[in-house]
Design an enzyme around this catalytic site. Sequence first.
Site: not given
Lengths: 249, 78
Positions: B36-37
């Site tokens: 995930a960013d």
Amino acid sequence: MDISLDGKTALVTGGSRGIGRAIALTLAELGADVAITFASSEEAANEVKNEMTSKGVRAKALQADAVDLEKAEEVIAELTEDWEKIDILVNNAGITRDNLILRMKEEQWDQVINTNLKSIFNYSKAVAKPMMRNRGGSIINISSVVGLSGNAGQSNYAASKAGIIGFTKSYAKELASRGIRANVIAPGYITTEMTDELDEKVLASIKEETPLGRPGDAEEVAHAVAFLASDLSSYITGETIRVDGGMAM
Amino acid sequence: MSQDVESKVKSIIVDKLGVDEEEVTHDANFTNDLGADSLDTVELIMEFEKEFDISIPDEDAENIATVGNAVEYLQDKV
């Protein structure tokens, strides 16, 4: 090919007078539902609201101090509740408190930075989540050529307007992956109540420095905003467009 | 009920981050393990808020970094 904002919803801060008023009316003309915020000019704000309503769109005029983050969140919450989404945010609210640096009071610095720059943080932050949910949005921040070139007697104003450009580029980078675009309009000398305060000598020299040889109309700024608000500008983000008759090139 | 929360949380994560269900282990970190960013993490929190009909304050959200953190936090709140 026409610009259409049918079905879109917009918020214009400082929309009761001057450039903000012209922007609000233009967006409504193009079919957007438009809310404006105002600090104190309730009568003028209601006039703008009525004029927008007469164009057949939904309109709101909300009193909100642009410096207040909580108030900004309330405004955005009201809009997303009543209109379900927000597609366009125009951060226009701004003031001047001109003085030479040597004479500038701390209060003059703080007022200008807070109203012109912090307000942009407030509203841009508040719309980020609704725009992410909506998988898109367009933010247009109103800077000034003074932010690009500087101006003696306006160090506070210039700092706030240059700050807007750096903020907008950062915002554009952070949220581009979610379809949110953010751009800047840098108006030059536009005839408004704000420029009515300038003295004759200053006005004459401004005209001389403008290759197109005349002051601009608020509508000419509004046209550039309409373009950036619309899907016609779908590949433009982080950009600053001067609307200044060539003044700062 | 707690089993429900856990499976709901996991299915939201699978859906949002596009990862396989077996990757969504108790200790999996959203950023380091699930790719995930920072915006994905914000969106996950927004999705939890929507699905569980609660509001998660920023200071709480900052402490939700793993699947287990999310499950425990939500079991506590729901």
